[in-house]
Design a protein around this motif. Structure first.
Motif, PDB file in Angstrom:
ATOM      1  N   LYS A  15      10.221  54.473 -22.820  1.00 46.18           N
ATOM      2  CA  LYS A  15      11.012  55.278 -21.677  1.00 46.18           C
ATOM      3  C   LYS A  15      11.433  54.299 -20.725  1.00 46.18           C
ATOM      4  O   LYS A  15      12.772  54.627 -20.160  1.00 46.18           O
ATOM      5  CB  LYS A  15       9.847  56.131 -21.132  1.00 46.18           C
ATOM      6  CG  LYS A  15       9.400  57.329 -21.665  1.00 46.18           C
ATOM      7  CD  LYS A  15       8.463  58.104 -20.892  1.00 46.18           C
ATOM      8  CE  LYS A  15       7.563  59.138 -21.816  1.00 46.18           C
ATOM      9  NZ  LYS A  15       6.437  59.663 -21.037  1.00 46.18           N
ATOM     10  N   PHE A  16      10.736  53.413 -20.403  1.00 48.61           N
ATOM     11  CA  PHE A  16      11.164  52.237 -19.449  1.00 48.61           C
ATOM     12  C   PHE A  16      12.479  51.568 -19.953  1.00 48.61           C
ATOM     13  O   PHE A  16      13.552  51.270 -19.200  1.00 48.61           O
ATOM     14  CB  PHE A  16      10.159  51.025 -19.158  1.00 48.61           C
ATOM     15  CG  PHE A  16      10.524  50.323 -18.327  1.00 48.61           C
ATOM     16  CD1 PHE A  16      10.495  50.609 -16.859  1.00 48.61           C
ATOM     17  CD2 PHE A  16      10.998  49.061 -18.547  1.00 48.61           C
ATOM     18  CE1 PHE A  16      10.949  49.593 -15.972  1.00 48.61           C
ATOM     19  CE2 PHE A  16      11.167  47.876 -17.720  1.00 48.61           C
ATOM     20  CZ  PHE A  16      11.254  48.242 -16.426  1.00 48.61           C
ATOM     21  N   LEU A  17      12.812  51.273 -21.200  1.00 42.09           N
ATOM     22  CA  LEU A  17      13.746  50.542 -21.649  1.00 42.09           C
ATOM     23  C   LEU A  17      14.954  51.332 -22.410  1.00 42.09           C
ATOM     24  O   LEU A  17      15.914  51.051 -22.662  1.00 42.09           O
ATOM     25  CB  LEU A  17      13.360  49.692 -22.753  1.00 42.09           C
ATOM     26  CG  LEU A  17      12.199  48.676 -22.752  1.00 42.09           C
ATOM     27  CD1 LEU A  17      12.098  47.807 -23.970  1.00 42.09           C
ATOM     28  CD2 LEU A  17      12.689  47.765 -21.595  1.00 42.09           C
ATOM     29  N   TYR A  22      17.913  45.871 -24.678  1.00 46.18           N
ATOM     30  CA  TYR A  22      16.966  44.825 -24.678  1.00 46.18           C
ATOM     31  C   TYR A  22      16.615  44.764 -26.139  1.00 46.18           C
ATOM     32  O   TYR A  22      16.702  45.833 -26.958  1.00 46.18           O
ATOM     33  CB  TYR A  22      15.750  45.297 -23.542  1.00 46.18           C
ATOM     34  CG  TYR A  22      16.048  45.065 -22.320  1.00 46.18           C
ATOM     35  CD1 TYR A  22      16.302  44.036 -21.667  1.00 46.18           C
ATOM     36  CD2 TYR A  22      15.905  46.250 -21.393  1.00 46.18           C
ATOM     37  CE1 TYR A  22      16.586  43.959 -20.495  1.00 46.18           C
ATOM     38  CE2 TYR A  22      16.270  46.325 -20.215  1.00 46.18           C
ATOM     39  CZ  TYR A  22      16.502  44.919 -19.657  1.00 46.18           C
ATOM     40  OH  TYR A  22      16.950  44.900 -18.218  1.00 46.18           O
ATOM     41  N   LYS A  23      16.018  43.497 -26.533  1.00 42.23           N
ATOM     42  CA  LYS A  23      15.740  43.440 -27.918  1.00 42.23           C
ATOM     43  C   LYS A  23      14.367  43.913 -28.132  1.00 42.23           C
ATOM     44  O   LYS A  23      13.710  44.155 -29.164  1.00 42.23           O
ATOM     45  CB  LYS A  23      15.855  41.913 -27.960  1.00 42.23           C
ATOM     46  CG  LYS A  23      17.234  41.270 -27.920  1.00 42.23           C
ATOM     47  CD  LYS A  23      18.105  41.640 -28.961  1.00 42.23           C
ATOM     48  CE  LYS A  23      19.407  41.109 -28.626  1.00 42.23           C
ATOM     49  NZ  LYS A  23      20.653  41.681 -29.385  1.00 42.23           N
ATOM     50  N   GLY A  24      13.530  44.089 -27.073  1.00 41.88           N
ATOM     51  CA  GLY A  24      11.937  44.419 -27.159  1.00 41.88           C
ATOM     52  C   GLY A  24      11.358  43.957 -25.946  1.00 41.88           C
ATOM     53  O   GLY A  24      11.990  43.988 -24.917  1.00 41.88           O
ATOM     54  N   LEU A  25      10.013  43.949 -26.028  1.00 37.27           N
ATOM     55  CA  LEU A  25       9.110  43.529 -24.961  1.00 37.27           C
ATOM     56  C   LEU A  25       8.712  42.245 -25.127  1.00 37.27           C
ATOM     57  O   LEU A  25       8.031  41.930 -26.057  1.00 37.27           O
ATOM     58  CB  LEU A  25       7.924  44.713 -24.786  1.00 37.27           C
ATOM     59  CG  LEU A  25       7.162  44.480 -23.615  1.00 37.27           C
ATOM     60  CD1 LEU A  25       7.975  44.807 -22.404  1.00 37.27           C
ATOM     61  CD2 LEU A  25       6.007  45.174 -24.036  1.00 37.27           C
ATOM     62  N   ARG A  26       8.913  41.327 -23.940  1.00 36.61           N
ATOM     63  CA  ARG A  26       8.363  40.093 -24.040  1.00 36.61           C
ATOM     64  C   ARG A  26       7.175  39.820 -23.605  1.00 36.61           C
ATOM     65  O   ARG A  26       6.750  40.610 -22.511  1.00 36.61           O
ATOM     66  CB  ARG A  26       9.300  38.929 -23.579  1.00 36.61           C
ATOM     67  CG  ARG A  26       8.867  37.539 -23.459  1.00 36.61           C
ATOM     68  CD  ARG A  26       9.935  36.654 -23.032  1.00 36.61           C
ATOM     69  NE  ARG A  26      11.027  36.678 -23.863  1.00 36.61           N
ATOM     70  CZ  ARG A  26      11.052  35.870 -24.899  1.00 36.61           C
ATOM     71  NH1 ARG A  26      10.137  35.294 -25.395  1.00 36.61           N
ATOM     72  NH2 ARG A  26      12.368  36.193 -25.630  1.00 36.61           N
ATOM     73  N   PRO A  43      10.941  42.919 -20.188  1.00 36.63           N
ATOM     74  CA  PRO A  43      11.888  43.141 -21.162  1.00 36.63           C
ATOM     75  C   PRO A  43      12.525  41.834 -21.837  1.00 36.63           C
ATOM     76  O   PRO A  43      12.681  40.789 -21.026  1.00 36.63           O
ATOM     77  CB  PRO A  43      13.042  44.120 -20.508  1.00 36.63           C
ATOM     78  CG  PRO A  43      12.418  44.478 -19.217  1.00 36.63           C
ATOM     79  CD  PRO A  43      11.467  43.605 -18.942  1.00 36.63           C
ATOM     80  N   ALA A  44      12.744  41.910 -23.110  1.00 29.02           N
ATOM     81  CA  ALA A  44      13.395  40.752 -23.689  1.00 29.02           C
ATOM     82  C   ALA A  44      14.647  40.899 -23.961  1.00 29.02           C
ATOM     83  O   ALA A  44      15.172  41.857 -24.617  1.00 29.02           O
ATOM     84  CB  ALA A  44      12.778  40.428 -24.962  1.00 29.02           C
ATOM     85  N   ILE A  62       7.737  40.474 -28.463  1.00 25.72           N
ATOM     86  CA  ILE A  62       8.320  39.179 -28.655  1.00 25.72           C
ATOM     87  C   ILE A  62       7.459  37.964 -28.027  1.00 25.72           C
ATOM     88  O   ILE A  62       7.329  38.440 -26.770  1.00 25.72           O
ATOM     89  CB  ILE A  62       9.767  38.814 -28.281  1.00 25.72           C
ATOM     90  CG1 ILE A  62      10.352  40.047 -28.995  1.00 25.72           C
ATOM     91  CG2 ILE A  62      10.319  37.589 -28.250  1.00 25.72           C
ATOM     92  CD1 ILE A  62      11.792  40.450 -28.266  1.00 25.72           C
ATOM     93  N   VAL A  63       7.007  37.177 -28.530  1.00 24.49           N
ATOM     94  CA  VAL A  63       5.835  36.125 -28.174  1.00 24.49           C
ATOM     95  C   VAL A  63       6.262  34.810 -28.606  1.00 24.49           C
ATOM     96  O   VAL A  63       6.580  34.461 -29.604  1.00 24.49           O
ATOM     97  CB  VAL A  63       4.506  36.398 -28.535  1.00 24.49           C
ATOM     98  CG1 VAL A  63       3.328  35.383 -28.047  1.00 24.49           C
ATOM     99  CG2 VAL A  63       4.103  37.647 -28.690  1.00 24.49           C
TER     100      VAL A  63
END
Length: 106
Positions: A15-17, A22-26, A43-44, A62-63
């Motif tokens: 919902k936020f993105l 964005y590519k995903g969540l960092r 956000p990534a 993403i890490v």
């Protein structure tokens, strides 16, 4: 080594993105606080060669390599307790947390 997210947390992030590129969540850790480390969630915008990408509940987590050492096996949840809401890290690597709950030691 892996990282996962609950469906509740994934729904919140999606919902936020929504509508953004964005590519995903960092997810990362940084050195800070009274116990040594604190979590970073943002956000990534990019994925680099030094990043590890995990897919969970239809979302890319993403890490970076350095953070993965501290986050391996962690499940990211999103909780609401009374008036407070936010991400909760179920991290099996944590030895102890500080009194305020903002930082941890591995």
């Amino acid at each position: 080594m892996s990282l996962s997210i609950t469906q509740r947390a994934a729904d919140h992030v999606k919902k936020f993105l929504m509508g953004e590129q964005y590519k995903g969540l960092r997810v990362a850790v940084k050195t800070t606080g009274c116990s040594g480390f604190a979590y970073v969630v943002e956000p990534a915008e990019q994925i680099s060669d030094q990043d590890n990408v995990f897919e969970s509940c239809g979302l890319k987590l993403i890490v970076d390599d350095k953070s993965l050492d501290h986050l391996s096996g962690t499940e990211l949840d999103y909780t609401r307790e009374g008036l407070n809401e936010g991400f909760k890290f179920n991290n099996p690597n944590v030895k102890e947390t500080c009194g305020c709950g903002e930082s941890f030691t591995v």
